[in-house]
Write a protein that holds these residues in place. Structure first.
Motif, PDB file in Angstrom:
ATOM      1  N   GLN A  47       0.962  -1.322   0.000  1.00  0.00           N
ATOM      2  CA  GLN A  47      -0.041  -0.030  -0.046  1.00  0.00           C
ATOM      3  C   GLN A  47       0.906   1.244  -0.114  1.00  0.00           C
ATOM      4  OE1 GLN A  47      -2.719  -0.817   3.230  1.00  0.00           O
ATOM      5  NE2 GLN A  47      -3.861  -1.975   1.929  1.00  0.00           N
ATOM      6  N   ASN A  48       2.241   0.990  -0.112  1.00  0.00           N
ATOM      7  CA  ASN A  48       3.050   2.289  -0.166  1.00  0.00           C
ATOM      8  C   ASN A  48       3.351   2.411  -1.784  1.00  0.00           C
ATOM      9  OD1 ASN A  48       5.103   3.826  -0.335  1.00  0.00           O
ATOM     10  ND2 ASN A  48       6.204   3.008   1.777  1.00  0.00           N
ATOM     11  N   LYS A  49       2.602   3.154  -2.640  1.00  0.00           N
ATOM     12  CA  LYS A  49       2.742   3.555  -4.004  1.00  0.00           C
ATOM     13  C   LYS A  49       4.570   4.006  -3.990  1.00  0.00           C
ATOM     14  CE  LYS A  49      -1.094   5.233  -5.486  1.00  0.00           C
ATOM     15  NZ  LYS A  49      -2.087   5.666  -6.066  1.00  0.00           N
ATOM     16  N   ALA A  50       4.784   4.658  -3.295  1.00  0.00           N
ATOM     17  CA  ALA A  50       6.301   5.577  -3.624  1.00  0.00           C
ATOM     18  C   ALA A  50       6.930   4.676  -3.358  1.00  0.00           C
ATOM     19  CB  ALA A  50       6.306   6.557  -2.421  1.00  0.00           C
ATOM     20  N   ALA A  51       7.211   3.466  -2.671  1.00  0.00           N
ATOM     21  CA  ALA A  51       8.175   2.257  -2.371  1.00  0.00           C
ATOM     22  C   ALA A  51       8.091   1.554  -3.399  1.00  0.00           C
ATOM     23  CB  ALA A  51       7.953   1.711  -1.059  1.00  0.00           C
ATOM     24  N   LEU A  52       6.814   1.147  -3.934  1.00  0.00           N
ATOM     25  CA  LEU A  52       6.735   0.325  -5.177  1.00  0.00           C
ATOM     26  C   LEU A  52       7.271   1.024  -6.556  1.00  0.00           C
ATOM     27  CD1 LEU A  52       3.175  -1.161  -4.596  1.00  0.00           C
ATOM     28  CD2 LEU A  52       5.432  -2.034  -3.953  1.00  0.00           C
ATOM     29  N   LEU A  53       6.895   2.382  -6.541  1.00  0.00           N
ATOM     30  CA  LEU A  53       7.534   2.971  -7.863  1.00  0.00           C
ATOM     31  C   LEU A  53       9.102   3.079  -7.669  1.00  0.00           C
ATOM     32  CD1 LEU A  53       5.076   6.331  -8.294  1.00  0.00           C
ATOM     33  CD2 LEU A  53       5.668   4.271 -10.216  1.00  0.00           C
ATOM     34  N   LYS A  54       9.518   3.280  -6.542  1.00  0.00           N
ATOM     35  CA  LYS A  54      11.188   3.436  -6.525  1.00  0.00           C
ATOM     36  C   LYS A  54      11.712   1.936  -6.806  1.00  0.00           C
ATOM     37  CE  LYS A  54      14.629   4.716  -3.037  1.00  0.00           C
ATOM     38  NZ  LYS A  54      14.887   4.970  -1.624  1.00  0.00           N
ATOM     39  N   LEU A  55      11.014   0.763  -6.464  1.00  0.00           N
ATOM     40  CA  LEU A  55      11.526  -0.501  -6.886  1.00  0.00           C
ATOM     41  C   LEU A  55      11.196  -0.937  -8.132  1.00  0.00           C
ATOM     42  CD1 LEU A  55      10.243  -2.507  -3.667  1.00  0.00           C
ATOM     43  CD2 LEU A  55      12.949  -2.166  -4.333  1.00  0.00           C
ATOM     44  N   SER A  79      -2.227   3.636 -13.421  1.00  0.00           N
ATOM     45  CA  SER A  79      -1.573   3.071 -14.444  1.00  0.00           C
ATOM     46  C   SER A  79      -0.010   2.730 -13.861  1.00  0.00           C
ATOM     47  CB  SER A  79      -1.346   4.168 -15.443  1.00  0.00           C
ATOM     48  OG  SER A  79      -0.720   5.434 -14.889  1.00  0.00           O
ATOM     49  N   ASP A  80       0.090   2.863 -12.626  1.00  0.00           N
ATOM     50  CA  ASP A  80       1.678   2.429 -12.171  1.00  0.00           C
ATOM     51  C   ASP A  80       1.836   0.785 -12.164  1.00  0.00           C
ATOM     52  OD1 ASP A  80       1.959   5.180 -11.784  1.00  0.00           O
ATOM     53  OD2 ASP A  80       1.331   5.011  -9.781  1.00  0.00           O
ATOM     54  N   ALA A  81       0.686   0.202 -11.867  1.00  0.00           N
ATOM     55  CA  ALA A  81       0.928  -1.228 -11.812  1.00  0.00           C
ATOM     56  C   ALA A  81      -0.233  -2.141 -12.113  1.00  0.00           C
ATOM     57  CB  ALA A  81       1.322  -1.837 -10.433  1.00  0.00           C
ATOM     58  N   THR A 114       7.491  -5.630 -20.399  1.00  0.00           N
ATOM     59  CA  THR A 114       8.790  -4.731 -20.418  1.00  0.00           C
ATOM     60  C   THR A 114       9.208  -4.432 -19.098  1.00  0.00           C
ATOM     61  OG1 THR A 114       7.959  -4.097 -22.890  1.00  0.00           O
ATOM     62  CG2 THR A 114       9.531  -2.569 -21.810  1.00  0.00           C
ATOM     63  N   ASP A 115      10.425  -4.517 -18.751  1.00  0.00           N
ATOM     64  CA  ASP A 115      10.672  -4.121 -17.185  1.00  0.00           C
ATOM     65  C   ASP A 115       9.930  -4.708 -16.260  1.00  0.00           C
ATOM     66  OD1 ASP A 115      12.924  -2.698 -18.424  1.00  0.00           O
ATOM     67  OD2 ASP A 115      11.718  -1.095 -18.750  1.00  0.00           O
ATOM     68  N   GLY A 116       9.242  -6.039 -16.436  1.00  0.00           N
ATOM     69  CA  GLY A 116       8.304  -6.305 -15.495  1.00  0.00           C
ATOM     70  C   GLY A 116       8.999  -6.676 -14.049  1.00  0.00           C
ATOM     71  N   LYS A 117       8.351  -6.270 -13.124  1.00  0.00           N
ATOM     72  CA  LYS A 117       8.854  -6.751 -11.624  1.00  0.00           C
ATOM     73  C   LYS A 117       7.389  -6.931 -10.862  1.00  0.00           C
ATOM     74  CE  LYS A 117      13.136  -4.402 -11.102  1.00  0.00           C
ATOM     75  NZ  LYS A 117      13.893  -3.511 -10.361  1.00  0.00           N
ATOM     76  N   VAL A 118       7.280  -8.013 -10.420  1.00  0.00           N
ATOM     77  CA  VAL A 118       5.931  -8.399  -9.652  1.00  0.00           C
ATOM     78  C   VAL A 118       6.147  -8.327  -8.238  1.00  0.00           C
ATOM     79  CG1 VAL A 118       6.166 -10.895 -10.069  1.00  0.00           C
ATOM     80  CG2 VAL A 118       4.055  -9.841  -9.582  1.00  0.00           C
ATOM     81  N   LEU A 119       5.167  -7.847  -7.330  1.00  0.00           N
ATOM     82  CA  LEU A 119       5.239  -8.085  -5.967  1.00  0.00           C
ATOM     83  C   LEU A 119       3.950  -8.869  -5.764  1.00  0.00           C
ATOM     84  CD1 LEU A 119       5.607  -7.196  -2.967  1.00  0.00           C
ATOM     85  CD2 LEU A 119       3.842  -5.394  -3.231  1.00  0.00           C
TER      86      LEU A 119
END
Length: 185
Positions: A47-55, A79-81, A114-119
């Motif tokens: 729930q921390n969008k800033a942390a997810l964007l940074k990662l 549109s971030d994830a 493209t540049d896929g990273k999954v939490l």
């Protein structure tokens, strides 16, 4: 190798898997990269969008999607994830195995993007989320259950509940049988 020893490695029990998990010396953290571009985390980091964007997280798989669990949806991430929610209970009777293939497919598709990273997350990032990542490793990377668990505990403190371990043992057996059938054909 003696036949007794061979049988022991071929037929793991839930207790064997729990002993393996108990060998992990890591402390639980909010988020860890457990496989290239696959992260397991807790609800706070999800729930921390800033942390997810940074990662650079591009996809979120919520293994605790429910009113009582972790509420998340596509509009929260915008549109971030790309978001996928699985309404799983961390209980001794929940049939998480019905989600093994869809979750594995979501993770696989995420990593192919493209540049896929999954939490992959649940509440604490220990049981439901780790079970789904283990299933992914078994289905898409053809890792035996024990090896998949060993890979994860090198990166994160995880502890799937007994029920989920039993379901993973069933998956391991199914995949082993399928592999043997393919080899015969």
């Amino acid at each position: 190798m003696s036949s007794q020893k061979r049988k022991r490695t071929e037929y793991l029990t839930v207790k064997d898997l729990q002993k393996l998990l108990d060998s992990c010396k890591l402390h639980l953290s909010q988020i860890d990269e457990v496989w290239p571009n696959i992260y397991i985390g807790n609800v706070a980091v999800a729930q921390n969008k800033a942390a997810l964007l940074k990662l650079g997280i591009t996809h979120v798989l919520n293994a605790a999607h429910s009113k009582r669990g972790s509420i998340g949806n596509q509009s929260f991430y915008g549109s971030d994830a790309v978001y996928c929610g699985i309404p799983a209970d961390d209980s001794t009777h929940f049939d998480l195995d019905v989600y093994f293939q869809p979750a594995a497919d979501f993770i696989h598709k995420a990593l192919k993007s493209t540049d896929g990273k999954v939490l992959v997350h649940c509440i604490m990032g220990m049981s439901r989320s780790s079970t789904l990542v283990v299933a992914y490793l078994m289905i898409y990377h053809h890792l035996p259950l024990k090896q998949a668990l060993q890979k994860l505990i090198q990166k994160r403190a995880i502890y799937p509940n007994r029920n989920f371990l039993a379901l993973l043992l069933d998956l391991d057996l199914q995949l082993t049988r399928k592999k043997k059938t393919c080899q015969i054909l």
